[in-house]
Scaffold this active site. Structure first.
Site, PDB file in Angstrom:
ATOM      1  N   GLN A 189      40.224  36.624   2.767  1.00 37.36           N
ATOM      2  CA  GLN A 189      39.747  37.882   3.350  1.00 37.36           C
ATOM      3  C   GLN A 189      40.733  39.015   3.100  1.00 37.36           C
ATOM      4  O   GLN A 189      40.330  40.132   2.772  1.00 37.36           O
ATOM      5  CB  GLN A 189      39.499  37.702   4.851  1.00 37.36           C
ATOM      6  CG  GLN A 189      38.275  36.867   5.162  1.00 37.36           C
ATOM      7  CD  GLN A 189      37.988  36.766   6.652  1.00 37.36           C
ATOM      8  OE1 GLN A 189      38.888  36.895   7.489  1.00 37.36           O
ATOM      9  NE2 GLN A 189      36.742  36.520   6.997  1.00 37.36           N
ATOM     10  N   CYS A 341      21.233  27.753  13.953  1.00 37.29           N
ATOM     11  CA  CYS A 341      21.754  28.845  14.791  1.00 37.29           C
ATOM     12  C   CYS A 341      20.696  29.926  15.002  1.00 37.29           C
ATOM     13  O   CYS A 341      20.572  30.479  16.104  1.00 37.29           O
ATOM     14  CB  CYS A 341      23.015  29.439  14.167  1.00 37.29           C
ATOM     15  SG  CYS A 341      24.459  28.348  14.273  1.00 37.29           S
TER      16      CYS A 341
END
Length: 371
Positions: A189, A341
């Protein structure tokens, strides 16, 4: 005594799910061992059986919506899962030494996967869909809403705890003229985030949040609190408080659960987010006491359903171009993650909250801004 299959059939009937039925949410069973796996190991057994192609559902998100909305999961409490529950309560699974595990396991998997799955800004948290037509717009609206809730003004210095690839910092710096510092535990990241934010007053730090000790005009944390763990909630709030100026604001964006006395999902913990833990309102509220005043609490958990479905469509479409980096089991694992989810948020089994917090209470009160 009924067989495992008969017992599971009785349970699933309460959720209007049939075994080998002809509807999109019906469970297609290819191996009878699925029933024992699900009954003995809960979602861990169900998920691993799915990854092994022992069962399917044409619409996995609808399957989980039906299942979780019915509440039948509460009738299955396998003894083997007791240790998983106790482990999360007794041990600090998110200690400094363990906190880096989720970065290595999940976020450092490769930026190609996330670039293909997420929106153009690479926002890996719930979008805001009230006026949005697609995931790019939903994420832009979410970032704009966050900026408005924080009351950003040019020249402010903003801390992003768990900054990801810097999507919020990039948006805030470009549109509100603020300086940003972001911390993350993912090397991938940081590398991509620095590229994406080149030329902006944005600083990335590969750092555990507990090491932060400087003040900012505003603090934000989007989708990181789920990695903190209940044994560290007080410490986390202490960090947020010492980093927020007395007249500042802190925006906490987190998935939430409806009941405090539950452990993390064992399948999610093993395959997706190691050591993750979803907080309840009371757990967050207790951690806030004598630290922050809650100015605003906003639930838009149903929007995570749309976000996850958009992510799956992107992932599924991109699979031919990225599958050489993975394998078929990974595809089924990732599909199970995203669609189970989505079904859970659709069933309102889990929530998405944005808390706006101030150290001393905003003089004159706080009004939630509109887009």
């Amino acid at each position: 005594m009924s067989t495992s299959r008969e017992y599971v059939e009785e349970l699933l009937a309460k959720a209007d799910i049939r075994i080998n039925g002809d509807r999109a949410w019906d469970m297609q069973v290819h191996d009878e061992t699925v029933f024992d796996q699900a009954l003995s190991r809960g979602n861990l057994g169900l998920g691993e059986s799915y990854m092994a192609r022992l069962w399917d559902a044409e619409s996995l998100d609808q399957f989980f919506f039906q299942l979780l909305r019915s509440g039948i999961q509460d009738e299955v409490n396998p003894a083997r899962l007791i240790f998983h529950s106790l482990k999360s309560r007794v041990f600090n699974l998110q200690s400094k030494s363990k906190a880096w595990e989720v970065g290595q396991h999940h976020y450092d998997m490769g930026n190609d996967l996330y670039q293909s799955m997420l929106d153009e800004r690479m926002v890996y948290t719930c979008g805001y869909w009230e006026k949005a037509k697609d995931v790019d717009e939903a994420q832009r609206h979410k970032l704009e809403l966050c900026c408005k809730k924080l009351g950003l003004k040019p020249g402010m210095r903003v801390l992003d705890i768990g900054c990801g690839w810097g999507s919020f910092m990039q948006y805030a710096a470009e549109n509100y003229g603020v300086e940003c510092v972001g911390v993350t535990i993912s090397k991938e990241q940081v590398a991509l985030g620095k590229e994406r934010c080149k030329g902006l007053p944005v600083e990335f730090r590969l750092q555990d949040y507990r090491e932060l000790d400087e003040q900012f005009d505003r603090v934000i944390s989007l989708g990181m609190f789920e990695h903190v763990g209940q044994k560290n909630y007080d410490d986390y709030m202490d960090v947020a408080l010492r980093c927020t100026k007395e007249d500042g604001l802190f925006l906490l964006h987190t998935i939430g659960k409806n009941v405090s006395d539950t452990a993390a999902d064992p399948w999610i913990s093993k395959y997706i987010f190691p050591n993750g833990e979803i907080p309840s309102i009371s757990q967050i509220g207790t951690a806030l006491e004598e630290k922050f005043v809650c100015e605003d609490l906003h639930n838009f958990g149903a929007d995570y359903d749309k976000t996850l479905m958009a992510w799956f469509q992107n992932f599924d479409s991109a699979w031919p171009s990225i599958k050489e980096q993975f394998d078929d089991e990974f595809y089924r694992m990732w599909k199970y993650y995203l669609l189970s989810c989505a079904g859970a948020f659709r069933a309102r089994d889990i929530q998405l909250w944005q808390w706006v917090l101030s150290p001393n209470g905003s003089v004159g009160g706080y009004s939630r801004p509109q887009l």
